[in-house]
Enzyme design. Structure first.
Site, short mmCIF file in Angstrom:
data_model
loop_
_atom_site.label_atom_id
_atom_site.label_comp_id
_atom_site.label_asym_id
_atom_site.label_seq_id
_atom_site.Cartn_x
_atom_site.Cartn_y
_atom_site.Cartn_z
N LYS A 78 37.81 6.86 -0.76
CA LYS A 78 36.43 6.36 -0.68
C LYS A 78 35.54 7.40 0.00
O LYS A 78 35.98 8.06 0.96
CB LYS A 78 36.42 5.03 0.09
CG LYS A 78 35.06 4.34 0.13
CD LYS A 78 35.16 3.00 0.85
CE LYS A 78 33.80 2.30 0.94
NZ LYS A 78 33.89 0.99 1.59
N SER A 158 31.60 -3.02 -0.73
CA SER A 158 31.09 -1.67 -0.93
C SER A 158 32.11 -0.73 -1.59
O SER A 158 31.73 0.32 -2.09
CB SER A 158 30.66 -1.09 0.42
OG SER A 158 31.78 -0.92 1.28
N SER A 182 34.49 -5.81 2.14
CA SER A 182 34.32 -4.70 1.20
C SER A 182 35.59 -4.15 0.58
O SER A 182 35.54 -3.26 -0.25
CB SER A 182 33.56 -3.55 1.87
OG SER A 182 32.22 -3.89 2.05
#
Length: 495
Positions: A78, A158, A182
């Site tokens: 990420k 997210s 998330s």
């Protein structure tokens, strides 16, 4: 073996050990899949040279017989994790061009274990969002579609890029972070497994901060066994992070027996929300039945302060964000706005932050600054902190009564179309976190397991919440649920 990118971590590890496949072959298969999937916008910084170098090194290590479980396995990182010499922007314009000179502890541990980094994954800007629509790179897109409808769907947020990449078999697994859901919400939206460990289990050092008392890294994988394998490598004490727990990390994979006879699973009555879709209600009831059939006992429980969780979260998280994001000012690193003649330091700050931060980040920074301001600190921030303590106590009381895990839905709906929950009403978007934020406020481990499809053929997930530091037991309960649910659906390839 063809379609090597479709393997999970455990299968690929076993194939590598048996000599049936090399890490270079696995990595090349994933790199090819990534190059063919630009329509998903999941990978935003590709690192094929780093990937192949690491894969070659991993093959040597495996040959030498000294290889941990993650060695040679290609994964995505990420964009919130700092990776040395590779752009690490947290999907924000304000960090354009930022290439850290250091590696986050979690990504370093994965690299040390021989994992292969394929590149950086899309996400909501500074991890603020539930649909991956706030990214400076543009929206990440779910590989799933509603029936024959061509509308693009959100992979959740997210960690939307991570979810999309794992579900579309672009990588074998990915790192995510979870501040209010998330990891778990996007995992549920795309039909994969995502675990948020206990707060302090994984180091936060080198991960761009959103809300420091809530953020926690975790793996996003194709199944529960893979989650256990990757989580073990990501965990561990880190002296560079004062909130990191000095606890031994068990062999999570060895704890996956699937035997949950005699376990007590709590069903919280407060999670039965008004207007909850019948499909979610049925999935939850089916999940409880599956665990019961596996030998667990279902117990109705009460978590009385649940209804205050979302408001408390949306005071505490923005307050911490406004403090954490003060460092992005155009002076030390990242973007600096073009200044007009006569502009001073104040104008530079204002212009840099106005053009560098997206609307959602600006909104949350303003909320956070407001609730921390002199006249409102007690009315909002301190009150939210007291509510957080009560929420934590609700869970402590339930676990003290012998409950081993708690079963809830993971999300209030299946994935929705990009643009369907527009900025017109941000509160609608915030309601996506209704089942997940309590876990972050209490610092507990939580896992989302895919358990079924809705009428339009989209994945739905169930969440299990565990006792603090008891990820092994939680993963085993999730393993039993996964076995009973038998979820094997994959998105049809359209990209």
């Amino acid at each position: 073996m063809s379609d090597l990118n479709k393997l999970g971590l455990a299968e690929a590890r076993d194939a590598l050990r048996a000599g049936d496949v090399t890490s270079v072959e696995l990595t090349e298969s994933c790199l090819k899949a990534i190059d063919e999937a630009d329509a998903l916008n999941a990978f935003v910084h590709k690192t094929p040279e780093i990937a192949l170098d690491r894969a070659k090194a991993a093959d040597e290590r495996i040959k030498a017989g000294d290889a941990p479980s993650m060695c040679g396995l290609p994964i995505g990182i990420k964009d919130l994790f700092c990776t040395k010499g590779v752009p690490s922007q947290a999907a924000s314009k304000i960090l354009e061009g930022f290439k850290p000179e250091y590696e986050s502890t979690v990504s370093q541990q994965l690299a040390d274990a021989g994992a292969v980094m394929l590149g950086k994954l899309n996400m909501d800007e500074f991890a603020m969002g539930s649909s991956n629509e706030t990214s400076t790179y543009g929206n990440a897109v779910s590989p799933w579609r509603r029936g024959n409808d061509g509308a693009q769907l959100t992979p959740g947020g997210s960690s939307g890029g991570s979810a999309s990449a794992v579900a579309a078999d672009l990588c074998l697994a990915a790192t995510g972070t979870d501040t209010g859901g998330s990891i778990r919400q996007p995992a549920a939206f795309v039909g994969i497994t995502g675990i948020k460990p206990t707060y302090g289990r994984c180091s936060r050092w080198g991960i761009v901060a959103f809300a420091s008392s809530l953020d926690q890294a975790g793996p996003m994988t194709k199944n529960v066994r893979d989650a256990a394998i990757m989580l073990e490598t990501m965990c561990g004490h880190d002296p560079k992070d004062s909130t990191s727990a000095e606890l031994a990390v068990p062999n999570f994979e060895a704890m996956l027996t699937g035997d949950i006879k005699g376990k007590k699973i709590g069903i919280p009555k407060e999670y039965r929300m008004d207007g909850m879709p019948a499909e979610i209600e049925k999935l939850w009831a089916d999940g409880a039945e599956m665990l019961k059939d596996a030998g667990a006992e279902m117990v109705d429980i009460s978590l009385p302060h649940t209804k205050y969780a979302l408001p408390a979260y949306y005071v505490i998280a923005p307050a911490e964000a406004s403090s954490n994001l003060a460092r992005y000012d155009g002076v030390r690193y990242g973007r600096r706005a073009q200044l007009s003649q006569g502009d001073g330091i104040t104008e530079m700050y204002e212009k840099t932050r106005a053009e560098g931060f997206g609307h959602e980040v600006q909104r949350r920074v303003m909320i956070g600054t407001y609730v921390l301001s002199a006249g409102f600190y007690d009315a909002y921030y301190n009150r939210a902190r007291r509510v957080r303590t009560l929420i934590k106590k609700d869970f402590e009381d339930v676990f003290a009564e012998g409950i081993d895990a708690i079963l809830t839905p993971a999300t209030p709906s299946a994935s929705f179309g990009l643009g369907e929950m527009t900025e017109a009403d941000p509160v609608q978007m915030y309601l996506n976190d209704v089942f997940t934020v309590t876990v972050n406020l209490a610092g507990l481990p939580g896992i989302s397991v895919p358990a079924g499809l809705d009428q339009q053929g989209l994945p739905l997930g169930l969440q299990l919440i565990g006792r603090p530091w008891d990820e092994g037991d939680l993963l085993n309960t999730a393993y039993a649920l996964e076995s009973a649910a038998g979820f094997v659906a994959k998105p049809g390839k359209w990209w």
